[in-house]
Design a protein around this motif. Sequence first.
Motif, short mmCIF file in Angstrom:
data_model
loop_
_atom_site.label_atom_id
_atom_site.label_comp_id
_atom_site.label_asym_id
_atom_site.label_seq_id
_atom_site.Cartn_x
_atom_site.Cartn_y
_atom_site.Cartn_z
N ALA A 38 123.92 10.47 -72.77
CA ALA A 38 123.17 10.61 -71.40
C ALA A 38 124.47 10.65 -70.58
O ALA A 38 125.25 10.10 -70.44
N ILE A 45 120.46 15.02 -70.60
CA ILE A 45 120.51 14.22 -71.73
C ILE A 45 120.55 15.10 -73.02
O ILE A 45 119.69 16.34 -72.99
N LEU A 54 117.46 15.57 -67.02
CA LEU A 54 116.92 14.23 -66.92
C LEU A 54 116.23 13.99 -65.82
O LEU A 54 116.75 14.13 -64.75
#
Length: 80
Positions: A38, A45, A54
């Motif tokens: 992340a 991600i 993301l």
Amino acid sequence: MARSAELVTSPAGRLAVALAAVHAARPGAIRTLQLDDADLGNRRITLAGRTHPLEDLTRQFLLAWLEHRRRRWPPRTTRT
């Protein structure tokens, strides 16, 4: 998708639902997800070796899970 995530009570469960619904992540990819996968700063991600943008909902659930994890880690042991 948001309504499905509301039915799940744990932060980890909500994140898993978002990853599956939004990013079509398979269970194996969700189970093997690492913190380094992340990239909140760049809003990316990595799932199963592929990098995805993301979006807001998954980012919100990821932040909630990280906060939950921060509050509970390391696990407290009770002394007897």
